[in-house]
Design a protein around this motif. Structure first.
Motif, PDB file in Angstrom:
ATOM      1  N   MET A  66     -43.330  15.875  37.013  1.00 56.22           N
ATOM      2  CA  MET A  66     -42.152  16.668  36.635  1.00 56.22           C
ATOM      3  C   MET A  66     -40.982  15.732  36.306  1.00 56.22           C
ATOM      4  N   THR A  67     -40.350  15.960  35.179  1.00 62.73           N
ATOM      5  CA  THR A  67     -39.156  15.186  34.825  1.00 62.73           C
ATOM      6  C   THR A  67     -38.044  16.187  34.519  1.00 62.73           C
ATOM      7  N   ASP A  68     -36.812  15.731  34.513  1.00 61.79           N
ATOM      8  CA  ASP A  68     -35.706  16.630  34.196  1.00 61.79           C
ATOM      9  C   ASP A  68     -35.724  17.034  32.721  1.00 61.79           C
ATOM     10  N   ALA A  69     -36.569  16.375  31.928  1.00 64.72           N
ATOM     11  CA  ALA A  69     -36.699  16.764  30.523  1.00 64.72           C
ATOM     12  C   ALA A  69     -37.901  17.695  30.315  1.00 64.72           C
ATOM     13  N   GLY A  70     -38.673  17.954  31.380  1.00 59.99           N
ATOM     14  CA  GLY A  70     -39.868  18.804  31.268  1.00 59.99           C
ATOM     15  C   GLY A  70     -41.069  18.089  31.863  1.00 59.99           C
ATOM     16  N   PRO A  71     -42.204  18.810  32.032  1.00 62.57           N
ATOM     17  CA  PRO A  71     -43.389  18.196  32.634  1.00 62.57           C
ATOM     18  C   PRO A  71     -44.120  17.271  31.658  1.00 62.57           C
ATOM     19  N   VAL A  72     -44.722  16.223  32.227  1.00 66.35           N
ATOM     20  CA  VAL A  72     -45.569  15.297  31.463  1.00 66.35           C
ATOM     21  C   VAL A  72     -46.978  15.401  32.037  1.00 66.35           C
ATOM     22  N   THR A  73     -47.944  15.739  31.216  1.00 64.62           N
ATOM     23  CA  THR A  73     -49.319  15.916  31.694  1.00 64.62           C
ATOM     24  C   THR A  73     -49.993  14.568  31.944  1.00 64.62           C
ATOM     25  N   VAL A  74     -50.594  14.459  33.124  1.00 63.82           N
ATOM     26  CA  VAL A  74     -51.341  13.243  33.485  1.00 63.82           C
ATOM     27  C   VAL A  74     -52.711  13.302  32.812  1.00 63.82           C
ATOM     28  N   PHE A  75     -53.143  12.191  32.279  1.00 67.10           N
ATOM     29  CA  PHE A  75     -54.442  12.102  31.602  1.00 67.10           C
ATOM     30  C   PHE A  75     -55.556  12.612  32.515  1.00 67.10           C
ATOM     31  N   ASN A  76     -56.328  13.559  32.004  1.00 69.33           N
ATOM     32  CA  ASN A  76     -57.445  14.123  32.766  1.00 69.33           C
ATOM     33  C   ASN A  76     -58.752  13.639  32.130  1.00 69.33           C
ATOM     34  N   PRO A  77     -59.518  12.785  32.835  1.00 70.62           N
ATOM     35  CA  PRO A  77     -60.696  12.204  32.202  1.00 70.62           C
ATOM     36  C   PRO A  77     -61.803  13.229  31.976  1.00 70.62           C
ATOM     37  N   ALA A  81     -50.497   6.282  33.497  1.00 70.35           N
ATOM     38  CA  ALA A  81     -49.983   5.376  34.533  1.00 70.35           C
ATOM     39  C   ALA A  81     -50.471   5.793  35.920  1.00 70.35           C
ATOM     40  N   THR A  82     -50.535   7.093  36.159  1.00 68.80           N
ATOM     41  CA  THR A  82     -50.824   7.608  37.499  1.00 68.80           C
ATOM     42  C   THR A  82     -52.226   7.233  37.974  1.00 68.80           C
ATOM     43  N   ASN A  83     -53.212   7.344  37.087  1.00 67.59           N
ATOM     44  CA  ASN A  83     -54.602   7.207  37.542  1.00 67.59           C
ATOM     45  C   ASN A  83     -55.383   6.078  36.892  1.00 67.59           C
ATOM     46  N   THR A  84     -54.699   5.183  36.200  1.00 65.59           N
ATOM     47  CA  THR A  84     -55.414   4.133  35.468  1.00 65.59           C
ATOM     48  C   THR A  84     -56.351   3.308  36.350  1.00 65.59           C
ATOM     49  N   LEU A  85     -55.899   2.905  37.518  1.00 60.98           N
ATOM     50  CA  LEU A  85     -56.750   1.980  38.294  1.00 60.98           C
ATOM     51  C   LEU A  85     -58.001   2.659  38.807  1.00 60.98           C
ATOM     52  N   SER A  86     -57.885   3.896  39.215  1.00 63.64           N
ATOM     53  CA  SER A  86     -59.077   4.634  39.641  1.00 63.64           C
ATOM     54  C   SER A  86     -60.047   4.793  38.464  1.00 63.64           C
ATOM     55  N   LEU A  87     -59.504   5.133  37.308  1.00 62.59           N
ATOM     56  CA  LEU A  87     -60.348   5.325  36.123  1.00 62.59           C
ATOM     57  C   LEU A  87     -61.046   4.025  35.731  1.00 62.59           C
ATOM     58  N   LEU A  88     -60.307   2.922  35.800  1.00 56.78           N
ATOM     59  CA  LEU A  88     -60.912   1.640  35.417  1.00 56.78           C
ATOM     60  C   LEU A  88     -62.017   1.247  36.392  1.00 56.78           C
ATOM     61  N   ALA A  89     -61.794   1.484  37.694  1.00 54.16           N
ATOM     62  CA  ALA A  89     -62.843   1.157  38.660  1.00 54.16           C
ATOM     63  C   ALA A  89     -64.097   1.974  38.345  1.00 54.16           C
ATOM     64  N   HIS A  90     -63.892   3.241  37.990  1.00 48.59           N
ATOM     65  CA  HIS A  90     -65.013   4.115  37.615  1.00 48.59           C
ATOM     66  C   HIS A  90     -65.759   3.537  36.403  1.00 48.59           C
TER      67      HIS A  90
END
Ligand code: NCD
Ligand code: ZN
Length: 366
Positions: free
Chosen positions: A345-356, A288-297
């Motif tokens: 960061m979430t209260d349930a633990g960290p969620v890793t952002v997709f790294n292309p 969700a965080t970086n989808t638009l940048s990735l798609l433009a790429h």
């Protein structure tokens, strides 16, 4: 010649590469397949989507699943309550199809305006799909009711037979389930979700206008080597699993072709790291965080930046019979690569952002 006399960056790039696009304004995008979860994870991941997207089709695979209109209305309220102040975002709700779903619920759901689709998970196909469908015959009255009221069916298109190789599960589904279903109920509008194969692309292209497909961001970037060669990378594991390179190229071709049957459904699927990085890790890429940048790429690599808006912002609403968004979003190509948080960061633990795994220079202007 740095300093006062230097031209602005966009102009500098334009001077250096005449004719090369460095800014792009598109209608605000929508995400036609999104997992938001609930509680602590919902609160943390929702702003990652609402920052850029105007609407999203929200998947119903909670535990317990979102089965009835009342469930969907209550989940929608929890999503709205978790939105950051001032956010402009509309959740489009879905119902989770089970073998005990009441066909009469379909007319109520369609009339509500809250529910925009029903989701078919073959039982056992993916995360939280145990309440899914084992025998399509048992849900035919529901599907018939949906066809009557024009409610689309979003399909996780994989067979679950353990005898079928995991890399073949989508292709086998097309022949053994989707083709017969389309013949039996040609009026049912269907979205083949997160298509991952050249076979799926061809199937959708050749079908009539009642069948469309979503494509994820990560399937435009990953092939199966990325998951398995040189070490196992749990953050690249999702379902349907990424296939061989020829399939990734077919997906890129479909997404960038301008064909209205293909549109963005990120399938952004957050799982906290503890559940991804273990002996039996969960499936899902969080994009969700970086989808638009990735798609433009990706679209720039394919020489198709002019078709990005169709994929992210026009084809989806057209299929769902909704107006495209009127607000816009601006992308800028800068010399400086994008820096995203490695984890949310979430209260349930960290969620890793997709790294292309490569630098991306298309920034969403804020
Ligand atoms: C999704 C999830 O985690 O809910 N996982 C995934 O790998 N895509 C479920 C799904 O859409 O299959
Ligand atoms: Zn999904």
């Amino acid at each position: 010649m740095a300093g006062q006399g230097a031209p602005p960056l966009a102009m500098a790039l334009q001077l250096r590469y005449p004719g090369v696009m460095t800014t792009l304004t598109i209608r605000r995008p929508d995400d036609w397949h999104l997992h938001l979860r609930d509680g602590a994870v919902l609160r943390a991941v929702l702003p990652e989507t609402s920052r850029h997207f105007a609407r999203a089709i929200v998947m119903p695979n909670l535990v317990p699943p979102v089965v009835t209109l009342d469930d969907a209305m209550a989940y929608r309220e929890r999503i709205l309550a978790a939105l950051p102040a001032g956010a402009d975002f509309q959740p489009l709700m879905t119902l989770y199809l089970t073998e005990t779903t009441d066909p009469a619920e379909m007319a109520r759901a369609a009339a509500s305006g809250v529910v925009k689709a029903v989701k078919l998970y073959p039982a056992g196909a993916t995360t939280n799909s145990t309440s899914g469908v084992r025998d399509l015959d048992r849900v035919m009255p529901v599907l018939e009711a949906m066809a009557r009221v024009g409610l689309p069916l979003c399909i996780h298109g994989e067979v679950t037979d353990p005898a079928v190789d995991i890399f073949d599960r989508e292709a086998v589904f097309l022949d053994s389930v989707l083709a017969p279903l389309r013949r039996r109920l040609p009026d049912l509008r269907v979205v083949l979700e997160h298509v991952t194969t050249a076979d799926g692309v061809a199937f959708v292209r050749e079908a009539g206008p009642g069948l469309a497909a979503t494509i994820t961001t990560h399937h435009l970037i990953l092939n199966r080597n990325h998951i398995l060669a040189g070490g196992i990378r749990p953050h690249y594991y999702c379902l349907p699993v990424a296939k061989r390179e020829s399939h990734r190229l077919a997906l890129r071709q479909a997404a960038t072709s301008g064909d209205r049957k293909f549109f963005l459904g990120t399938d952004s699927a957050p799982h906290v790291d503890a559940l991804k990085e273990q002996a039996c890790g969960c499936a899902g890429c969080f994009t969700a965080t970086n989808t638009l940048s990735l798609l433009a790429h990706v679209f720039e690599e394919e020489g198709a930046l002019d078709r990005l808006e169709g994929f992210t912002s026009r084809h989806g609403p057209a299929f769902y019979g909704l107006a495209a968004n009127t607000a816009t979003l601006r992308l800028e190509k800068r010399a400086e690569p994008c820096h995203w948080p490695a984890k949310i960061m979430t209260d349930a633990g960290p969620v890793t952002v997709f790294n292309p795994g490569f630098p991306v220079h298309w920034h969403v202007a804020t």
